[in-house]
Design an enzyme around this catalytic site. Structure first.
Site, short mmCIF file in Angstrom:
data_model
loop_
_atom_site.label_atom_id
_atom_site.label_comp_id
_atom_site.label_asym_id
_atom_site.label_seq_id
_atom_site.Cartn_x
_atom_site.Cartn_y
_atom_site.Cartn_z
N ASP A 274 46.98 27.40 41.35
CA ASP A 274 46.78 28.89 41.37
C ASP A 274 47.92 29.60 40.81
OD1 ASP A 274 44.85 31.10 41.93
OD2 ASP A 274 45.99 31.45 43.83
N TYR B 173 49.44 33.82 39.61
CA TYR B 173 50.08 35.21 40.53
C TYR B 173 50.28 36.26 39.18
CZ TYR B 173 52.62 37.66 44.02
OH TYR B 173 53.33 38.61 44.77
N HIS C 293 48.75 43.34 41.17
CA HIS C 293 48.75 42.75 42.46
C HIS C 293 50.05 42.28 42.84
CE1 HIS C 293 47.39 39.67 45.46
NE2 HIS C 293 48.15 38.86 44.85
N ARG D 19 57.93 42.63 50.98
CA ARG D 19 59.48 42.78 50.97
C ARG D 19 59.58 44.38 50.44
NH1 ARG D 19 57.69 38.60 48.05
NH2 ARG D 19 57.58 39.85 46.15
N GLU E 91 40.57 36.60 47.81
CA GLU E 91 41.42 37.01 46.30
C GLU E 91 40.63 36.91 45.42
OE1 GLU E 91 45.00 34.83 46.28
OE2 GLU E 91 46.13 36.17 47.56
N GLU F 265 39.54 36.41 41.97
CA GLU F 265 40.12 35.69 40.91
C GLU F 265 39.22 34.89 39.82
OE1 GLU F 265 43.23 32.79 41.54
OE2 GLU F 265 43.86 33.83 43.64
N ASP G 56 39.83 32.77 46.28
CA ASP G 56 41.05 32.15 47.04
C ASP G 56 41.19 32.64 48.28
OD1 ASP G 56 43.24 30.83 47.61
OD2 ASP G 56 44.61 32.18 46.06
N ARG H 97 46.46 35.73 55.71
CA ARG H 97 47.66 36.45 55.38
C ARG H 97 48.64 36.29 56.46
NH1 ARG H 97 47.19 36.82 50.01
NH2 ARG H 97 45.39 37.95 49.67
N GLN I 221 50.10 32.73 55.98
CA GLN I 221 50.74 32.79 54.82
C GLN I 221 52.24 33.36 55.01
OE1 GLN I 221 48.83 34.99 51.69
NE2 GLN I 221 50.39 34.71 50.26
N LYS J 39 46.12 28.84 52.62
CA LYS J 39 45.25 28.87 51.56
C LYS J 39 44.65 27.53 51.36
CE LYS J 39 47.42 32.04 48.74
NZ LYS J 39 46.64 33.36 48.34
N THR K 284 38.70 27.07 48.90
CA THR K 284 38.76 28.02 47.58
C THR K 284 37.29 27.93 47.24
OG1 THR K 284 40.98 27.31 47.33
CG2 THR K 284 39.92 28.32 45.55
N GLU L 280 45.75 44.39 49.73
CA GLU L 280 46.04 45.65 49.15
C GLU L 280 45.21 46.67 49.60
OE1 GLU L 280 46.94 44.13 44.69
OE2 GLU L 280 45.71 42.48 45.82
#
Ligand code: MN
Length: 415
Positions: free
Chosen positions: A128, A130, A135, A144, A201, A203, A235, A239, A242, A255, A259, A363
């Protein structure tokens, strides 16, 4: 008036003869009477609201592809290579459009709602990525807040991780809420229990057909020789698990519990009209990733919709992805790692620049700060009983739309 044929697909149907995605189906439990033996799995091709038993039609028409299509999985077709993919698609197109074949073909059609769809290929490795700058920027700001949103490597290479191929499941499979460790920054010690930040997610997945030689990288230009088609992929991501586990080695149990992939694989050949150039690069990429001089644009204009319990919550635009599927393939083999038939790789969460284009609840709710309103109440993350569905379409030939098969899944409580 002649009786309406299932092959007379209404104009504007996104699953017309210009599309013809592949899947694997059985008819037991729906068409059969109670007590029937489960019927065997076979390759199906979707046309309108019906599924063509491709192997049976091929046999009835005396096609040289009867053996390849008379399988219980797409893997032999995937392994047959690009020339076979093109020739089989040509044959199928003729079968569903040529009036001379109509009577024979109609005998092998099943209504979509009378079949059970299965995982259409045996998943080999699962990777997978990114690849959405929007995103990655959003996630960087959330996780962060005091650092740079994008890590220094982000625009130099497509970041990815190896996931768990054994828990890739077909659309419609329930997803059990995972348990695990979590520790909020304010918690004195980690706690164990059902995830309280279960997320999606949105995707796009790609499936490899032709394997590659161990030790030999696959160049950008060979993408279409190896990748058979694409599909929607969810996916699922816990959180809280994670956030506590991912430093320093990346995603793991947050994760790997599930899936979901669509039951339908759209061949790349059906998406010729959907090719678009990826966003402009800030600087020249290293030669093995540099697609500035590529023969054709590497992006795909796929318009995705995310729904929770039938209510639309986002419309992520795949055309905005920074890294293309060809670059991802080149990168994941540049060290000599080989491809196997059935390898699947995910694009990474698709998020556009607008709030309503974000492909995750992380998000959309800014890590739970801003709840979204559904008709059955507010959501920050998923609740037990929620059903998430991804749908999409792409521009097709002559103004048509190419539909991608949906991927859906319902959350059930932890066991
Ligand atoms: Mn992902």
């Amino acid at each position: 008036m002649p009786q309406q044929s299932p092959l007379d697909v209404p104009e504007g149907d996104p699953f017309g003869p210009h599309n013809l995605p592949y899947g694997v189906f059985s008819t037991a439990g729906a068409a059969g009477a109670a007590g029937d033996e489960p019927e065997r799995r076979r390759i199906g091709v979707r046309i309108g609201a019906h599924v063509l038993d491709a192997g049976a039609a091929a046999a009835a028409l005396g096609s040289p592809y009867a053996a390849l299509l008379g399988q219980s999985s797409l893997n032999p077709l995937l392994a047959a290579g690009r020339t076979a993919w093109r020739d089989v698609r040509r044959a199928l197109t003729a079968w569903v459009t040529d009036p001379g074949h109509r009577e024979t073909v109609e005998a092998h059609l099943f209504p979509l709602d009378a079949v059970t769809l299965h995982l259409p290929y045996e998943v080999a490795d699962y990777v997978d990525f990114y690849a959405s700058e929007h995103h990655a920027t959003n996630v960087g700001r959330i996780f962060r807040p005091d650092g740079e949103a994008l890590t220094p490597n982000w625009k130099h290479l497509p970041i990815g991780y190896h996931g768990r191929s054994g828990t890739v499941v077909v659309s419609g499979t329930d997803v059990v809420r995972p348990c695990g460790q979590r520790k909020a920054p304010s918690d004195p010690a980690p706690v164990f229990g059902p995830s309280v930040k279960l997320d999606i997610e949105a995707e796009v997945g790609f499936v490899v057909g032709t394997p590659s030689e161990h030790g030999r990288p696959v160049p950008l230009a060979d993408f279409e020789d190896h990748v058979f088609g694409l599909f929607l992929l969810n996916d699922w991501s816990a959180r809280d698990i994670q956030a506590w586990e991912y430093v320093p080695l990346g995603p793991f149990l947050g994760k790997s519990f599930a899936t979901s992939v669509s039951a339908w694989v759209t061949p790349l050949e059906a998406l010729e009209a959907a090719r678009v150039a990826p966003p402009a690069r800030d600087f020249p990429l290293l030669p093995y990733l540099d697609d500035a001089e590529a023969d054709r644009p590497g992006g795909f204009d796929l318009r995705i919709t995310v729904s929770i319990n039938g209510q639309e919550v986002a419309q992520p635009p795949f055309a905005t992805m920074y890294w293309t599927a060809a670059q991802q393939l080149a990168h994941m083999t540049v060290n000599g790692a080989s491809l196997r038939t059935g390898d699947v790789y995910g694009s990474g969460t698709v998020s556009g620049p607008e709030v309503g284009q974000r492909g995750s609840l992380l998000e959309l709710t800014w890590n739970g700060r801003d709840a979204i309103e559904l008709s059955d109440g507010k959501r920050t993350f998923l609740e037990d009983g929620d059903t998430v569905t991804l749908t999409a379409w792409a521009p097709g030939p002559q103004g048509t739309r190419v539909g991608l098969g949906e991927v859906t899944g319902r959350i059930v409580g932890s066991r």
